[in-house]
Enzyme design. Sequence first.
Site, PDB file in Angstrom:
ATOM      1  N   ARG A   1      84.414  45.119 -33.950  1.00  0.00           N
ATOM      2  CA  ARG A   1      85.302  44.660 -32.871  1.00  0.00           C
ATOM      3  C   ARG A   1      86.057  43.403 -33.292  1.00  0.00           C
ATOM      4  O   ARG A   1      87.223  43.222 -32.948  1.00  0.00           O
ATOM      5  CB  ARG A   1      84.493  44.399 -31.591  1.00  0.00           C
ATOM      6  CG  ARG A   1      84.038  45.679 -30.913  1.00  0.00           C
ATOM      7  CD  ARG A   1      82.952  45.399 -29.887  1.00  0.00           C
ATOM      8  NE  ARG A   1      83.345  44.373 -28.937  1.00  0.00           N
ATOM      9  CZ  ARG A   1      82.502  43.512 -28.357  1.00  0.00           C
ATOM     10  NH1 ARG A   1      81.206  43.563 -28.609  1.00  0.00           N
ATOM     11  NH2 ARG A   1      82.947  42.626 -27.513  1.00  0.00           N
TER      12      ARG A   1
ATOM     13  N   LYS B   1      71.003  42.649 -26.357  1.00  0.00           N
ATOM     14  CA  LYS B   1      70.163  41.687 -27.089  1.00  0.00           C
ATOM     15  C   LYS B   1      69.104  41.088 -26.159  1.00  0.00           C
ATOM     16  O   LYS B   1      67.958  40.893 -26.545  1.00  0.00           O
ATOM     17  CB  LYS B   1      71.039  40.588 -27.693  1.00  0.00           C
ATOM     18  CG  LYS B   1      71.833  41.109 -28.893  1.00  0.00           C
ATOM     19  CD  LYS B   1      72.769  40.077 -29.476  1.00  0.00           C
ATOM     20  CE  LYS B   1      74.048  39.970 -28.729  1.00  0.00           C
ATOM     21  NZ  LYS B   1      75.285  40.028 -29.439  1.00  0.00           N
TER      22      LYS B   1
ATOM     23  N   HIS C   1      70.196  32.979 -20.834  1.00  0.00           N
ATOM     24  CA  HIS C   1      71.203  33.139 -21.886  1.00  0.00           C
ATOM     25  C   HIS C   1      72.488  32.437 -21.467  1.00  0.00           C
ATOM     26  O   HIS C   1      72.932  32.575 -20.334  1.00  0.00           O
ATOM     27  CB  HIS C   1      71.498  34.629 -22.114  1.00  0.00           C
ATOM     28  CG  HIS C   1      72.578  34.861 -23.123  1.00  0.00           C
ATOM     29  ND1 HIS C   1      72.344  34.813 -24.477  1.00  0.00           N
ATOM     30  CD2 HIS C   1      73.907  35.089 -22.983  1.00  0.00           C
ATOM     31  CE1 HIS C   1      73.480  35.025 -25.130  1.00  0.00           C
ATOM     32  NE2 HIS C   1      74.445  35.194 -24.242  1.00  0.00           N
TER      33      HIS C   1
ATOM     34  N   ASP D   1      74.559  46.957 -32.136  1.00  0.00           N
ATOM     35  CA  ASP D   1      75.425  45.884 -31.640  1.00  0.00           C
ATOM     36  C   ASP D   1      75.964  45.052 -32.793  1.00  0.00           C
ATOM     37  O   ASP D   1      77.136  44.684 -32.813  1.00  0.00           O
ATOM     38  CB  ASP D   1      74.671  44.988 -30.644  1.00  0.00           C
ATOM     39  CG  ASP D   1      75.515  43.779 -30.263  1.00  0.00           C
ATOM     40  OD1 ASP D   1      76.592  43.977 -29.674  1.00  0.00           O
ATOM     41  OD2 ASP D   1      75.117  42.646 -30.594  1.00  0.00           O
TER      42      ASP D   1
ATOM     43  N   SER E   1      77.009  44.251 -25.062  1.00  0.00           N
ATOM     44  CA  SER E   1      76.562  43.594 -26.291  1.00  0.00           C
ATOM     45  C   SER E   1      75.536  42.501 -25.954  1.00  0.00           C
ATOM     46  O   SER E   1      74.432  42.450 -26.526  1.00  0.00           O
ATOM     47  CB  SER E   1      77.790  43.003 -26.996  1.00  0.00           C
ATOM     48  OG  SER E   1      77.433  42.065 -27.965  1.00  0.00           O
TER      49      SER E   1
HETATM   50  N1  URA Z   1      78.783  37.511 -27.498  1.00  0.00           N
HETATM   51  C1  URA Z   1      78.106  38.641 -27.803  1.00  0.00           C
HETATM   52  O1  URA Z   1      76.929  38.591 -28.102  1.00  0.00           O
HETATM   53  N2  URA Z   1      78.786  39.790 -27.779  1.00  0.00           N
HETATM   54  C2  URA Z   1      80.075  39.888 -27.463  1.00  0.00           C
HETATM   55  O2  URA Z   1      80.617  40.970 -27.454  1.00  0.00           O
HETATM   56  C3  URA Z   1      80.783  38.708 -27.150  1.00  0.00           C
HETATM   57  C4  URA Z   1      80.094  37.525 -27.173  1.00  0.00           C
END
Ligand code: URA
Length: 433
Positions: free
Chosen positions: A168, A187, A82, A161, A183
């Site tokens: 947010r 994922k 990632h 999320d 977050s």
């Molecule tokens: N990318 C994400 O997936 N989440 C965040 O909180 C910030 C960047």
Amino acid sequence: MRMVDLIEKKRDGHELTKEEIRFAIEGYTKGTIPDYQMSALAMAIFFQDMTTVERAELTTAMVESGDQIDLSAIEGIKVDKHSTGGVGDKTTIALAPLVAAVGVPVAKMSGRGLGHTGGTIDKLEAIPGFSVEIDTEQFVNLVNKNKLAVVGQTGNLTPADKKLYSLRDVTATVNSIPLIASSIMSKKLASGADAIVLDVKTGRGAFMKELEQSKELAESMVAIGKSLGRDTMAIISDMNQPLGFTVGNALEVKEAIEMLRGEGPDDLRELCLTLGSQMVYLAKQANSIEEARRKLEEVISNGKALEVLKVFIASQNGDPSVVDHPENLPKAKYELEVKAEQTGVVSAIIADKIGTAAMVLGAGRATKDSEIDLAVGIVLNKKIGDSVQVGDSIATLHANDEHVEHVSKMVKDAYSFTDQHVAKPTLIYDVIH
Ligand code: URA
């Protein structure tokens, strides 16, 4: 349990329990906890931080809020990569076939996304015919057979999320390390990989501008991954200028292919070898990082990585001739040079500005529903440390509209020059295990 008590507890700097974190996340996902209370909790976390245990619990609660992908039918140790995102980041397109050629199963679920250019899926769709619409059975079979498949995001992954990230965004609580780390990791964990390699970008074109902040984020994500039973490591890499020379979907695919042929830009090659060695090592396909790197260099020089790429493209209905004939990729009508107005050495290229210029040409989506032009983009002919004479081309715009003087100006504005020597920027700042 009452949400107001949890907000108060976090506001006053105390540690939330697993049950309290679950109560908040489950309630928020179901809609029994309103936005205003979740915003208050996010702001309390922003100021009071979270312990490693709280971060792992928050991640788990978000993973369990939706579907989780089961990759157990795929043989071997599945390693996912990632990147926190940068300009010209075509790493996945080169890296996935590269590590697959060494025997690492790559079962990649990818997104489109908003931004300067498309996401990995948009880039792959620049290959004529390429499809990411494959079902789970096909996906598993392809990875078992070819060691590599890429599928578009399916299912209802981490809905908590999604909801919290949007909240947010409008409550000034994005920039919080515990919230970002949980977050991203939620994922990754829901996508089912056994091990995770993270590329945390740092610099002016990155989400995290300061090295210390980037390290803190990387350390937090590694700690979360490990405490939840996934082998996780991170590198911190430079995003003070775009990666490689190209920004734009088809242009980036072409550059990724060149890298696999052993011809690509040095920074892209080095990043792929660094990330790839870690992936090969975590997948237990080598006994050391050095051995992993040797194996990767070998599949580049003997052409196996390119062969894997061809098979991968053909298996997902794409035209594999683009590997040997990149001229078969979509091509923009015009190539327009951006000329230097002064003599000197390139001292900075603000990656964000180049990314925005590429988006204005049509390479990226400004809104969710925008159409991407896969052919357009920017090729940087000069990077930091290169000497330039007045009138030299610093960049080439690949455009489908002849009148893009405003984009030329944006590209010029992204460059700074000096009359002093400028060292090439460091590419890899740190490796975090
Ligand atoms: N990318 C994400 O997936 N989440 C965040 O909180 C910030 C960047």
